[in-house]
Write an enzyme that holds these catalytic residues in place. Structure first.
Site, mmCIF file in Angstrom:
data_model
loop_
_atom_site.group_PDB
_atom_site.id
_atom_site.type_symbol
_atom_site.label_atom_id
_atom_site.label_comp_id
_atom_site.label_asym_id
_atom_site.label_seq_id
_atom_site.Cartn_x
_atom_site.Cartn_y
_atom_site.Cartn_z
ATOM 1 N N SER A 187 0.816 -1.214 0.000
ATOM 2 C CA SER A 187 0.000 0.000 0.000
ATOM 3 C C SER A 187 0.852 1.268 0.000
ATOM 4 O O SER A 187 1.973 1.283 0.514
ATOM 5 C CB SER A 187 -0.917 0.011 1.225
HETATM 6 N N1 SAH Z 1 -0.614 -4.100 3.847
HETATM 7 C C1 SAH Z 1 -0.142 -4.866 2.716
HETATM 8 C C2 SAH Z 1 -1.179 -4.811 1.634
HETATM 9 C C3 SAH Z 1 -1.073 -5.905 0.667
HETATM 10 S S1 SAH Z 1 -2.335 -5.856 -0.592
HETATM 11 C C4 SAH Z 1 1.140 -4.250 2.240
HETATM 12 O O1 SAH Z 1 1.246 -3.020 2.321
HETATM 13 O O2 SAH Z 1 2.025 -4.965 1.776
HETATM 14 C C5 SAH Z 1 -3.655 -6.717 0.203
HETATM 15 C C6 SAH Z 1 -3.400 -8.162 0.524
HETATM 16 O O3 SAH Z 1 -4.627 -8.732 0.950
HETATM 17 C C7 SAH Z 1 -2.925 -9.013 -0.632
HETATM 18 O O4 SAH Z 1 -1.673 -9.553 -0.313
HETATM 19 C C8 SAH Z 1 -3.994 -10.109 -0.750
HETATM 20 O O5 SAH Z 1 -3.475 -11.379 -1.067
HETATM 21 C C9 SAH Z 1 -4.595 -10.103 0.637
HETATM 22 N N2 SAH Z 1 -5.937 -10.645 0.768
HETATM 23 C C10 SAH Z 1 -7.010 -10.480 -0.051
HETATM 24 N N3 SAH Z 1 -8.079 -11.140 0.439
HETATM 25 C C11 SAH Z 1 -7.681 -11.722 1.610
HETATM 26 C C12 SAH Z 1 -8.328 -12.532 2.592
HETATM 27 N N4 SAH Z 1 -9.616 -12.902 2.482
HETATM 28 N N5 SAH Z 1 -7.614 -12.946 3.654
HETATM 29 C C13 SAH Z 1 -6.311 -12.605 3.794
HETATM 30 N N6 SAH Z 1 -5.644 -11.855 2.903
HETATM 31 C C14 SAH Z 1 -6.318 -11.406 1.826
#
Ligand code: SAH
Length: 216
Positions: free
Chosen positions: A62
């Site tokens: 993010s």
């Molecule tokens: N805070 C993280 C954001 C990653 S993007 C960062 O800054 O690196 C959001 C993430 O949510 C992705 O890696 C995706 O795989 C995950 N995601 C989506 N649906 C999900 C779920 N139901 N349970 C767990 N993770 C999920």
């Protein structure tokens, strides 16, 4: 200090001056944490830019502003118990852990869990538990939580997460009618019922799971 100290300081200045982030504890941990170690090697030089960046498996780390805003909206205290859904790179996880929270983090994509696990271990956090699962079911074993942060956008607030929130606890989640655009919502649990606030438009990868979007 490291070679990215100057871009990191600039990032924090922008969070403060342009984005009006006011929580000094959040600004301080973002000033210290090496974000460049959470992005793919080839994108290191871009780690402190004002945008999200691609990580493995078509996901994103993010934008710094969104990490700061979501963390600020949780209004944590050092002993808070926090559930994070969508750990991705582990950067947000590390921010929460650096603030002293006890963090329970969930990520659904195994390769991301593995990479984040290695990073977090290297930093030596002893207050983080990360697992691979569908986070839309929450993590009942460690509930109730003072804060729940969801870093992926769903069609509605997953019901299990509301149940796992403490009275007075806060849930921050992007919600939208299509999988790509959302509004940032904060839900606070009151003695009776829930109080909902809207913090405006945002854009996250989709929340995929039983109480999110269907995987197709
Ligand atoms: N805070 C993280 C954001 C990653 S993007 C960062 O800054 O690196 C959001 C993430 O949510 C992705 O890696 C995706 O795989 C995950 N995601 C989506 N649906 C999900 C779920 N139901 N349970 C767990 N993770 C999920």
């Amino acid at each position: 200090m490291d070679e990215y100290q100057i871009p990191r300081e600039r990032m924090v200045q922008r969070l403060r001056d342009h984005y009006k982030i006011q929580d000094e504890a959040v600004l301080e941990v973002m000033r210290r944490l090496p974000r460049h170690l959470f992005v793919p090697e080839a994108l290191k030089a871009q780690a402190y830019k004002d945008n999200a960046l691609p990580i493995a498996a078509n996901q994103t780390i993010s934008q710094p502003f969104i990490v700061a805003r979501m963390t600020e909206l949780l209004e944590l205290s050092p002993k808070s118990r926090v559930l994070e859904i969508g750990a991705g790179s582990g950067y947000q996880t590390a921010i929460l852990a650096s603030l002293g929270a006890r963090v329970y983090a969930i990520e659904r994509i195994p390769i991301l869990v593995q990479e984040a696990q290695e990073r977090l271990r290297r930093f030596g956090y002893n207050n983080v538990t990360l697992r691979c699962a569908d986070g839309t079911n929450g993590w009942e074993l460690y509930s109730p939580f003072d804060g729940i942060l969801v870093a992926a956008g769903g069609p509605a607030v997953p019901e299990p997460l509301l149940k796992q929130l403490k009275i007075g606890g806060r849930l921050v989640i992007p919600i939208g009618n299509d999988p790509k655009t959302q509004n940032l919502i904060r839900v606070t649990r009151a003695e009776k019922g829930f109080h909902r606030e809207d913090f405006g438009a945002c854009s996250f990868v989709p929340l995929i799971g039983e109480h999110g979007w269907q995987n197709n």
